[in-house]
Design a protein around this motif. Sequence first.
Motif, PDB file in Angstrom:
ATOM      1  N   UNK A   1       0.803  -1.213   0.000  1.00  0.00           N
ATOM      2  CA  UNK A   1       0.000   0.000   0.000  1.00  0.00           C
ATOM      3  C   UNK A   1       0.836   1.262   0.000  1.00  0.00           C
ATOM      4  N   UNK A   2       2.063   1.235   0.547  1.00  0.00           N
ATOM      5  CA  UNK A   2       2.895   2.439   0.557  1.00  0.00           C
ATOM      6  C   UNK A   2       3.239   2.862  -0.865  1.00  0.00           C
ATOM      7  N   UNK A   3       3.668   1.900  -1.698  1.00  0.00           N
ATOM      8  CA  UNK A   3       4.027   2.231  -3.083  1.00  0.00           C
ATOM      9  C   UNK A   3       2.803   2.629  -3.889  1.00  0.00           C
ATOM     10  N   UNK A   4       1.696   1.881  -3.708  1.00  0.00           N
ATOM     11  CA  UNK A   4       0.484   2.214  -4.455  1.00  0.00           C
ATOM     12  C   UNK A   4      -0.086   3.549  -3.995  1.00  0.00           C
ATOM     13  N   UNK A   5       0.051   3.869  -2.699  1.00  0.00           N
ATOM     14  CA  UNK A   5      -0.441   5.152  -2.211  1.00  0.00           C
ATOM     15  C   UNK A   5       0.312   6.327  -2.814  1.00  0.00           C
ATOM     16  N   UNK A   6       1.626   6.163  -3.010  1.00  0.00           N
ATOM     17  CA  UNK A   6       2.415   7.227  -3.645  1.00  0.00           C
ATOM     18  C   UNK A   6       1.956   7.445  -5.080  1.00  0.00           C
ATOM     19  N   UNK A   7       1.712   6.358  -5.807  1.00  0.00           N
ATOM     20  CA  UNK A   7       1.274   6.484  -7.201  1.00  0.00           C
ATOM     21  C   UNK A   7      -0.088   7.159  -7.287  1.00  0.00           C
ATOM     22  N   UNK A   8      -0.990   6.792  -6.400  1.00  0.00           N
ATOM     23  CA  UNK A   8      -2.319   7.397  -6.432  1.00  0.00           C
ATOM     24  C   UNK A   8      -2.260   8.871  -6.076  1.00  0.00           C
TER      25      UNK A   8
ATOM     26  N   UNK B   1       0.309  10.868  -6.586  1.00  0.00           N
ATOM     27  CA  UNK B   1       0.876  11.567  -7.738  1.00  0.00           C
ATOM     28  C   UNK B   1      -0.162  11.723  -8.841  1.00  0.00           C
ATOM     29  N   UNK B   2      -0.964  10.683  -9.069  1.00  0.00           N
ATOM     30  CA  UNK B   2      -2.014  10.780 -10.083  1.00  0.00           C
ATOM     31  C   UNK B   2      -3.046  11.843  -9.742  1.00  0.00           C
ATOM     32  N   UNK B   3      -3.382  11.956  -8.465  1.00  0.00           N
ATOM     33  CA  UNK B   3      -4.349  12.980  -8.054  1.00  0.00           C
ATOM     34  C   UNK B   3      -3.802  14.382  -8.309  1.00  0.00           C
TER      35      UNK B   3
ATOM     36  N   UNK C   1      -1.552  15.228 -10.537  1.00  0.00           N
ATOM     37  CA  UNK C   1      -1.522  15.442 -11.984  1.00  0.00           C
ATOM     38  C   UNK C   1      -2.909  15.789 -12.510  1.00  0.00           C
ATOM     39  N   UNK C   2      -3.920  15.093 -12.027  1.00  0.00           N
ATOM     40  CA  UNK C   2      -5.290  15.383 -12.459  1.00  0.00           C
ATOM     41  C   UNK C   2      -5.693  16.805 -12.095  1.00  0.00           C
ATOM     42  N   UNK C   3      -5.339  17.242 -10.887  1.00  0.00           N
ATOM     43  CA  UNK C   3      -5.669  18.606 -10.485  1.00  0.00           C
ATOM     44  C   UNK C   3      -4.941  19.636 -11.345  1.00  0.00           C
ATOM     45  N   UNK C   4      -3.661  19.370 -11.660  1.00  0.00           N
ATOM     46  CA  UNK C   4      -2.912  20.303 -12.511  1.00  0.00           C
ATOM     47  C   UNK C   4      -3.478  20.387 -13.917  1.00  0.00           C
ATOM     48  N   UNK C   5      -3.854  19.246 -14.472  1.00  0.00           N
ATOM     49  CA  UNK C   5      -4.440  19.250 -15.813  1.00  0.00           C
ATOM     50  C   UNK C   5      -5.795  19.966 -15.824  1.00  0.00           C
ATOM     51  N   UNK C   6      -6.574  19.732 -14.802  1.00  0.00           N
ATOM     52  CA  UNK C   6      -7.865  20.419 -14.725  1.00  0.00           C
ATOM     53  C   UNK C   6      -7.721  21.919 -14.613  1.00  0.00           C
ATOM     54  N   UNK C   7      -6.778  22.362 -13.813  1.00  0.00           N
ATOM     55  CA  UNK C   7      -6.549  23.799 -13.683  1.00  0.00           C
ATOM     56  C   UNK C   7      -6.057  24.395 -15.000  1.00  0.00           C
TER      57      UNK C   7
ATOM     58  N   UNK D   1      -7.942  15.667  -3.641  1.00  0.00           N
ATOM     59  CA  UNK D   1      -7.249  16.255  -4.799  1.00  0.00           C
ATOM     60  C   UNK D   1      -7.750  15.630  -6.100  1.00  0.00           C
ATOM     61  N   UNK D   2      -7.997  14.322  -6.078  1.00  0.00           N
ATOM     62  CA  UNK D   2      -8.506  13.663  -7.282  1.00  0.00           C
ATOM     63  C   UNK D   2      -9.889  14.180  -7.656  1.00  0.00           C
ATOM     64  N   UNK D   3     -10.747  14.361  -6.665  1.00  0.00           N
ATOM     65  CA  UNK D   3     -12.079  14.912  -6.942  1.00  0.00           C
ATOM     66  C   UNK D   3     -11.967  16.345  -7.465  1.00  0.00           C
ATOM     67  N   UNK D   4     -11.036  17.111  -6.919  1.00  0.00           N
ATOM     68  CA  UNK D   4     -10.830  18.477  -7.415  1.00  0.00           C
ATOM     69  C   UNK D   4     -10.366  18.494  -8.863  1.00  0.00           C
ATOM     70  N   UNK D   5      -9.409  17.603  -9.211  1.00  0.00           N
ATOM     71  CA  UNK D   5      -8.954  17.522 -10.598  1.00  0.00           C
ATOM     72  C   UNK D   5     -10.057  17.085 -11.535  1.00  0.00           C
TER      73      UNK D   5
END
Length: 229
Positions: A96-103, A105-107, A109-115, A190-194
Amino acid sequence: MGTTRTTTDERDATRTDDPSVTADTATETPRTEGKATGEPAGDRDDAAASASGTGERGGADPADDTEAADAADAEHTERAEDAEDAADETEDDAAPASSGVKRGAGAVVAAGLGLASVTGTWLGTLLAERQALLGQIKLQSGKAGDQIAAVYGAPWHTTALINGVFALLAVAVGAAVLFNRPRATWTRAVAWGGLALGVLGLLIAAGMYFDLLASLPTLPKSPVQAPAG
């Protein structure tokens, strides 16, 4: 008769007076006793000791030995299970530590793209300026039939198209992160915001591209001049 008695007396005297005969007789007596019983004295002592030990062990309670063996087996099994649980927890914590970091980071990125889809990007600006330059070239060469569409409409639509692409990426990345159900609260937020910014960017881009937010300006019609008198 006299001769017989004399001989008997001599034998008795010999047995009584000769000390060697007495010693040999005394020495041979234990040997005869050992042979009579059928086993040496040392063997009889070992047998007695074995019998004593067997008696002592036989006096112990078998239930106590069984309970001690069961307790030892239970303790060994418990230790093995604890070691397996600890190894599983370590693996579960690492995954979960590695998968949590990826998630996370994805959140982000999604927020940056949305903005970027809402406020615009340098790529959209660059392509819009290029399109405006091409429109001016067409005007000077006489290939543009509509001056407003060539100079204003094409750059406007190009910007809307680039912003729409960024909005689609924001929606895709945000939905992928939320689909995996992240545990961290900030990751979900953050993912919901993106995702929300991506949807908003899509709406704005569609309104710009189809001229729903603002229509293209038009040239005013020239007034009809009355013929001179």
